[in-house]
Structures are given as C-alpha cells and as structure tokens.
Scaffold this active site. Structure first.
Site, PDB file in Angstrom:
ATOM      1  N   TRP A   1     -17.908  -2.003 -13.815  1.00 22.51           N
ATOM      2  CA  TRP A   1     -18.639  -3.170 -13.289  1.00 22.51           C
ATOM      3  C   TRP A   1     -19.330  -2.900 -11.955  1.00 22.51           C
ATOM      4  CZ3 TRP A   1     -14.878  -7.906 -14.275  1.00 22.51           C
ATOM      5  CH2 TRP A   1     -14.910  -8.218 -15.656  1.00 22.51           C
TER       6      TRP A   1
ATOM      7  N   HIS B   1     -17.334   8.924  -9.073  1.00 24.29           N
ATOM      8  CA  HIS B   1     -18.616   8.403  -9.561  1.00 24.29           C
ATOM      9  C   HIS B   1     -19.739   8.900  -8.642  1.00 24.29           C
ATOM     10  CE1 HIS B   1     -21.803   5.678 -10.681  1.00 24.29           C
ATOM     11  NE2 HIS B   1     -21.148   5.499 -11.811  1.00 24.29           N
TER      12      HIS B   1
ATOM     13  N   GLU C   1     -22.182   7.448  -7.447  1.00 28.45           N
ATOM     14  CA  GLU C   1     -22.496   6.537  -6.337  1.00 28.45           C
ATOM     15  C   GLU C   1     -21.544   6.769  -5.169  1.00 28.45           C
ATOM     16  OE1 GLU C   1     -22.407   3.001  -8.710  1.00 28.45           O
ATOM     17  OE2 GLU C   1     -24.241   3.643  -9.716  1.00 28.45           O
TER      18      GLU C   1
ATOM     19  N   GLY D   1     -28.467   3.677 -14.020  1.00 37.00           N
ATOM     20  CA  GLY D   1     -29.137   2.487 -13.514  1.00 37.00           C
ATOM     21  C   GLY D   1     -30.649   2.592 -13.510  1.00 37.00           C
TER      22      GLY D   1
ATOM     23  N   GLY E   1     -22.359   0.959 -17.348  1.00 35.59           N
ATOM     24  CA  GLY E   1     -22.585   0.150 -16.157  1.00 35.59           C
ATOM     25  C   GLY E   1     -23.172  -1.203 -16.522  1.00 35.59           C
ATOM     26  N   GLY E   2     -24.475  -1.329 -16.386  1.00 35.60           N
ATOM     27  CA  GLY E   2     -25.171  -2.603 -16.576  1.00 35.60           C
ATOM     28  C   GLY E   2     -24.796  -3.339 -17.848  1.00 35.60           C
TER      29      GLY E   2
HETATM   30  P1  13P Z   1     -25.704   2.178 -16.051  1.00 35.82           P
HETATM   31  O1  13P Z   1     -25.110   2.029 -17.438  1.00 35.82           O
HETATM   32  O2  13P Z   1     -25.980   0.889 -15.391  1.00 35.82           O
HETATM   33  O3  13P Z   1     -26.810   3.158 -16.040  1.00 35.82           O
HETATM   34  O4  13P Z   1     -24.512   2.849 -15.185  1.00 35.82           O
HETATM   35  C1  13P Z   1     -23.861   3.937 -15.695  1.00 35.82           C
HETATM   36  C2  13P Z   1     -22.723   4.231 -14.817  1.00 35.82           C
HETATM   37  O5  13P Z   1     -22.898   4.625 -13.685  1.00 35.82           O
HETATM   38  C3  13P Z   1     -21.364   3.992 -15.334  1.00 35.82           C
HETATM   39  O6  13P Z   1     -20.401   4.510 -14.478  1.00 35.82           O
END
Ligand code: 13P
Length: 250
Positions: free
Chosen positions: A10, A94, A96, A172, A233-234
């Site tokens: 999330w 991750h 990020e 993302g 993610g999204g």
């Molecule tokens: P998205 O599915 O939003 O591209 O994100 C992927 C992600 O970073 C899952 O950890």
C-alpha cells in the site's frame, strides 16, 4: 512445489479506517484465490488490518522493519514488535527506501536477517534503474543485490524468503516490463539463488514481479515460468483490481 504469492504494497496510503474498509471489500473477492494473498500496510494500519482480515485468507505484512531488537532508534519498529501485532510478512529493501531513505545492500541484509530470526517472512526487493539497464548491468546488479540480501541466511531460513524483482523504471510509472523482461529478470534472481544455495532451493523459492502490475497485464506476467506472483502497488488500493490480479494465478 513453488508457492505463488500475490502481495499488495500500500505504500503511504490509507488510514486505519480506510484500511479496514478496503480489506472488508477485498475479503469475499479473494476468498477463492489459488495463491497466498498478502497485504503489506503502513505501521499504523496494522492493528486495524489484522482485525479486519481475521478469519479470511488475507495475511498482513509490514512495509519495513528495523534490524536491531530494541534500543535508542527513534521512530523505528522491531521485528518482534511486528510479530506481536500479528504481522506475518515484511517488505524489505523496496527501491523507494533505497532511493529516498538511504537503504543500502548492507542494511537490506541486516533487516532480512532480523526479520527471519523473528519468524517473519521477508519479501526482499531488488531491481535495476533504467540507466543500469541501458548500460547492460541488469543481470550483474540483480545477482549482486540478491546475494547481498541473502548473505548469512541459512538454507532453512531461505524457505521464508520471497524475492520481488521490481525494475525501478516500472514502479508507479505505468510502464510495465514485458512478460519476457519480467521472466528474464526473475530468472537472474533465481540463478543467483542457485549459485548460493543450489538448484533445488532456486527451483523452490518464490520470485515475484513488481512494477505497474495490474488487472490488465497480470495474467500474462503470471503465466511466465519464472514469475511466481506479484508485488502490487497502485492496483492493490482498489479491491476489484487487486482481485483480478490475484485471479491471474490459475
Ligand atoms: P506500482 O504497482 O504502483 O507500480 O508499484 C509497484 C511496487 O513498487 C510494489 O512494491
């Protein structure tokens, strides 16, 4: 033998009330899943999420864990704190966190060991940037990140490790890796596991793909031999979309 796992990440979304409502909506939609279903949620949503998921096939994960057991680490959360709250999985490394919060291959390794020692299942993320891909370093980098993360992990502990191949350029962005690119990246990860732990362990480990995986492309990605699930993610923020991804595992 290989376990398929679809996990939502999330990220920094949802209050506890929103978390509970979303899980209530998801529960009936994923009840017949042919894979393990996990939602990795912000720390403050854990209690509400564990409560909402009770009695369902949804398992709850965290999005990070500190590597020390306790002490003067303001703002951090230990592995034992997570297990005490009913958390079963944790996302580690991750991109990020690598990009914005100083995560390194060394700290990814320390967090992985701390999680495994506490009995958590670790979802360890690896992935190349666009620049690294264009320079031709994808295989080298994925193998290096995988091996660094798994240093000092025992064969027994490896059974509680999932590796998520998440190309940074696909996260993302709406740009998904092609089915073949995902399969190839996951194959590099599996080869690194084989070099460290042998062919049998490499055959058995779950390797997920992550990066703009959604209701439209999940089935194709999941049909590839090296793709044993997804880190979403999204699309994990919407019950219907997440359910379609989960049902991509046939
Ligand atoms: P998205 O599915 O939003 O591209 O994100 C992927 C992600 O970073 C899952 O950890």
């Amino acid at each position: 033998m290989r376990k398929y796992v679809i996990a939502g990440n999330w990220k920094m979304n949802n209050t506890p009330a929103e978390a509970a409502a979303l899980i209530e909506e998801m529960k009936p939609l994923v009840a017949d899943a042919k894979c393990d279903v996990v939602l990795c949620v912000p720390f403050v949503d854990i209690a509400a999420s564990v409560e909402a998921a009770k009695g369902s096939n949804i398992k709850i994960g965290a999005e990070n864990v500190h590597f020390k057991a306790s002490g003067a680490y303001t703002g951090e959360i230990s592995a034992e704190m997570l297990t005490a709250c009913g958390v079963e999985y944790v996302v580690i490394g991750h991109s990020e966190r690598r990009q914005y919060f100083g995560e390194t291959d060394q700290t990814v390794n320390l967090r992985t060991l701390a999680a495994l020692n506490a009995g958590l299942k670790a979802i360890v993320c690896v992935g190349e940037t666009l620049e690294q891909r264009e320079l031709g370093y994808t295989e080298t980098l994925l193998k290096y990140q995988t091996k660094m993360a798994l240093t000092n992990v025992t064969e027994e502990q490896l059974k509680n490790v999932i590796i998520a191949y998440e190309p940074v350029w696909a996260i993302g962005t709406g740009v998904t890796a092609t089915d073949d690119q995902a399969d190839e990246g996951n194959g590099f990860v599996r080869a690194a596991v084989a070099e460290m732990f042998g062919e049998k362990a490499a055959e058995e480990i779950t390797v997920q793909y992550g990066g703009s995986m959604n209701a439209k492309n999940a089935e194709g990605l999941l049909a590839k031999p090296n793709v044993d699930g997804g880190l979403i993610g999204g699309a994990s923020l919407k019950a219907e979309d997440f359910s379609v991804v989960v049902h991509g595992v046939k």
